[in-house]
Design a protein around this motif. Structure first.
Motif, PDB file in Angstrom:
ATOM      1  N   GLU A   1       0.853  -1.197   0.000  1.00 55.47           N
ATOM      2  CA  GLU A   1       0.000   0.000   0.000  1.00 55.47           C
ATOM      3  C   GLU A   1       0.891   1.250   0.000  1.00 55.47           C
ATOM      4  O   GLU A   1       1.034   1.935   1.013  1.00 55.47           O
ATOM      5  CB  GLU A   1      -0.902  -0.001   1.240  1.00 55.47           C
ATOM      6  N   PRO A   2       1.500   1.586  -1.133  1.00 53.12           N
ATOM      7  CA  PRO A   2       2.496   2.663  -1.159  1.00 53.12           C
ATOM      8  C   PRO A   2       1.955   4.047  -0.834  1.00 53.12           C
ATOM      9  O   PRO A   2       2.738   4.939  -0.485  1.00 53.12           O
ATOM     10  CB  PRO A   2       3.027   2.610  -2.598  1.00 53.12           C
TER      11      PRO A   2
ATOM     12  N   ALA B   1       5.980   5.496   0.665  1.00 53.93           N
ATOM     13  CA  ALA B   1       6.992   4.585   0.126  1.00 53.93           C
ATOM     14  C   ALA B   1       7.662   5.205  -1.076  1.00 53.93           C
ATOM     15  O   ALA B   1       6.998   5.818  -1.920  1.00 53.93           O
ATOM     16  CB  ALA B   1       6.361   3.247  -0.279  1.00 53.93           C
ATOM     17  N   THR B   2       8.965   5.030  -1.168  1.00 46.74           N
ATOM     18  CA  THR B   2       9.694   5.419  -2.365  1.00 46.74           C
ATOM     19  C   THR B   2       9.718   4.247  -3.345  1.00 46.74           C
ATOM     20  O   THR B   2       9.434   3.101  -2.978  1.00 46.74           O
ATOM     21  CB  THR B   2      11.142   5.786  -2.025  1.00 46.74           C
TER      22      THR B   2
ATOM     23  N   SER C   1      -1.311  -1.368  -4.469  1.00 47.75           N
ATOM     24  CA  SER C   1      -2.558  -0.642  -4.596  1.00 47.75           C
ATOM     25  C   SER C   1      -2.400   0.466  -5.622  1.00 47.75           C
ATOM     26  O   SER C   1      -1.295   0.790  -6.065  1.00 47.75           O
ATOM     27  CB  SER C   1      -2.959  -0.051  -3.239  1.00 47.75           C
ATOM     28  N   ASP C   2      -3.519   1.078  -5.999  1.00 50.74           N
ATOM     29  CA  ASP C   2      -3.516   2.210  -6.925  1.00 50.74           C
ATOM     30  C   ASP C   2      -4.264   3.347  -6.235  1.00 50.74           C
ATOM     31  O   ASP C   2      -5.463   3.545  -6.445  1.00 50.74           O
ATOM     32  CB  ASP C   2      -4.197   1.811  -8.232  1.00 50.74           C
TER      33      ASP C   2
ATOM     34  N   THR D   1       2.991   7.492  -5.297  1.00 48.37           N
ATOM     35  CA  THR D   1       3.664   7.004  -6.499  1.00 48.37           C
ATOM     36  C   THR D   1       2.613   6.383  -7.406  1.00 48.37           C
ATOM     37  O   THR D   1       1.684   5.729  -6.931  1.00 48.37           O
ATOM     38  CB  THR D   1       4.741   5.958  -6.160  1.00 48.37           C
ATOM     39  N   ASP D   2       2.723   6.602  -8.679  1.00 47.94           N
ATOM     40  CA  ASP D   2       1.739   6.079  -9.620  1.00 47.94           C
ATOM     41  C   ASP D   2       1.934   4.569  -9.806  1.00 47.94           C
ATOM     42  O   ASP D   2       3.059   4.091 -10.000  1.00 47.94           O
ATOM     43  CB  ASP D   2       1.882   6.779 -10.961  1.00 47.94           C
ATOM     44  N   ALA D   3       0.841   3.839  -9.763  1.00 51.30           N
ATOM     45  CA  ALA D   3       0.932   2.377  -9.813  1.00 51.30           C
ATOM     46  C   ALA D   3       1.604   1.881 -11.087  1.00 51.30           C
ATOM     47  O   ALA D   3       2.509   1.037 -11.048  1.00 51.30           O
ATOM     48  CB  ALA D   3      -0.463   1.759  -9.670  1.00 51.30           C
ATOM     49  N   TRP D   4       1.172   2.381 -12.240  1.00 45.43           N
ATOM     50  CA  TRP D   4       1.695   1.819 -13.491  1.00 45.43           C
ATOM     51  C   TRP D   4       3.078   2.338 -13.826  1.00 45.43           C
ATOM     52  O   TRP D   4       3.861   1.657 -14.496  1.00 45.43           O
ATOM     53  CB  TRP D   4       0.685   2.009 -14.621  1.00 45.43           C
TER      54      TRP D   4
END
Length: 309
Positions: A8-9, A13-14, A36-37, A52-55
């Motif tokens: 779950e960033p 999270a970096t 997660s997104d 941070t963007d998921a993709w």
């Protein structure tokens, strides 16, 4: 049963922290690394250094890992248009050599939409849009090379699309749907999904919702055996009660509460609870790892739990 790591960033999270977890999961034999997104933290954490963007993350991991599968639980359909999302996922699938999976849902967290200027329609419209997104994404991926794709919906219209690029996995990367919706969730799963996932629910609720999805499959003549059935649970495993309590405290939870509502305890307790989920049809569990710095947590589960599955 297969175990996968789920992070779950948005809680903070970096990319380097996520890469360290993904690589340790790969080295120790877990089936996949999912994230997660979300674009906004939840609860009392600061969320620093920021979302941070998921993709974007998965594209980096596609090049920085070798064999572990990669995916989302769940990409929010509100964040992206279906055509560009199909392009993005296909490209990351190519970058990974065919290791990507697309978990997608309606989106639910109103606050993150407000925080970053993303429209957030009412639930019925979000389900309508998700339905059309799935039709567009799968239609683009399934269009034979050299042919074009068109779609006319209420929310999305596609005309004369070359339907490129193609993903490595054919006919397309696995699609995951999930949740406890009583009607449309089972219907969409039966029509579009390769896997059905239930996040953070009890065994009794798992039985109920798996039953609804199986019935929806049978209504359209699809075998439920074509689906993979999975759960997601908070992980808090320790070699003894003291270590369980320490890991629970590190994520702001109570060990006894996690034993009841998550996947917590000694390796023996964790194996026992996994067995209970398996007994009602769960074939895969996503272990929600919240303390990303505690790589020893993954090592313990890999050494003491995975061999018993």
């Amino acid at each position: 049963m297969e175990l996968r790591i789920f992070t779950e960033p948005q809680q903070g999270a970096t990319y380097d922290a996520l890469l360290a977890v993904a690589r340790r999961a790969e080295e120790t034999g877990f089936g996949a690394f999912f994230r997660s997104d979300h674009y906004l933290m939840m609860g009392s954490v600061s969320g620093e250094p920021g979302p941070t963007d998921a993709w974007t993350t998965l594209a980096g991991l596609a090049r920085d890992t070798r064999s572990i599968r990669l995916g989302t639980l769940m990409t929010a359909a509100t964040f992206r248009l279906p055509g560009p999302l199909a392009i993005t996922v296909a490209q990351v699938d190519q970058m990974s050599g065919g290791r990507v999976e697309l978990g997608i849902g309606t989106g639910w967290y109103d606050a993150e939409h407000s925080a970053y200027g993303i429209p957030f329609p009412a639930l019925k419209e979000r389900f309508d849009r998700l339905d059309e997104q799935l039709a567009v994404i799968t239609g683009l991926w399934r269009t034979p090379p050299g042919e074009t794709f068109a779609f006319t919906g209420r929310h999305y219209q596609v005309s004369d699309s070359p339907a490129l690029p193609k993903p490595v996995q054919q006919p397309h990367p696995p699609i995951l749907l999930g949740g406890m919706g009583a009607k449309r969730t089972p219907q969409l799963t039966a029509r579009y999904a390769d896997e059905f996932n239930l996040p953070f629910v009890s065994i009794d609720d798992t039985v109920t919702q798996f039953g609804r999805v199986r019935a929806a499959c049978q209504e359209i003549g699809r075998s439920p055996d074509e689906l993979t059935w999975s759960n997601a649970l908070v992980l808090c495993c320790g070699k003894d009660d003291a270590e369980v309590a320490r890991r629970a405290a590190a994520i702001g939870r109570d060990a006894d509460e996690l034993r009841e509502n998550g996947l917590a305890g000694t390796p023996a307790e964790v194996v026992d609870k996994l067995g209970r989920y398996a007994s009602v049809g769960s074939q895969r569990v996503y272990l929600q790892v919240l303390d990303l710095a505690d790589l020893d947590h993954l090592d313990l589960v890999a050494a003491e739990v995975l061999p018993q599955l």
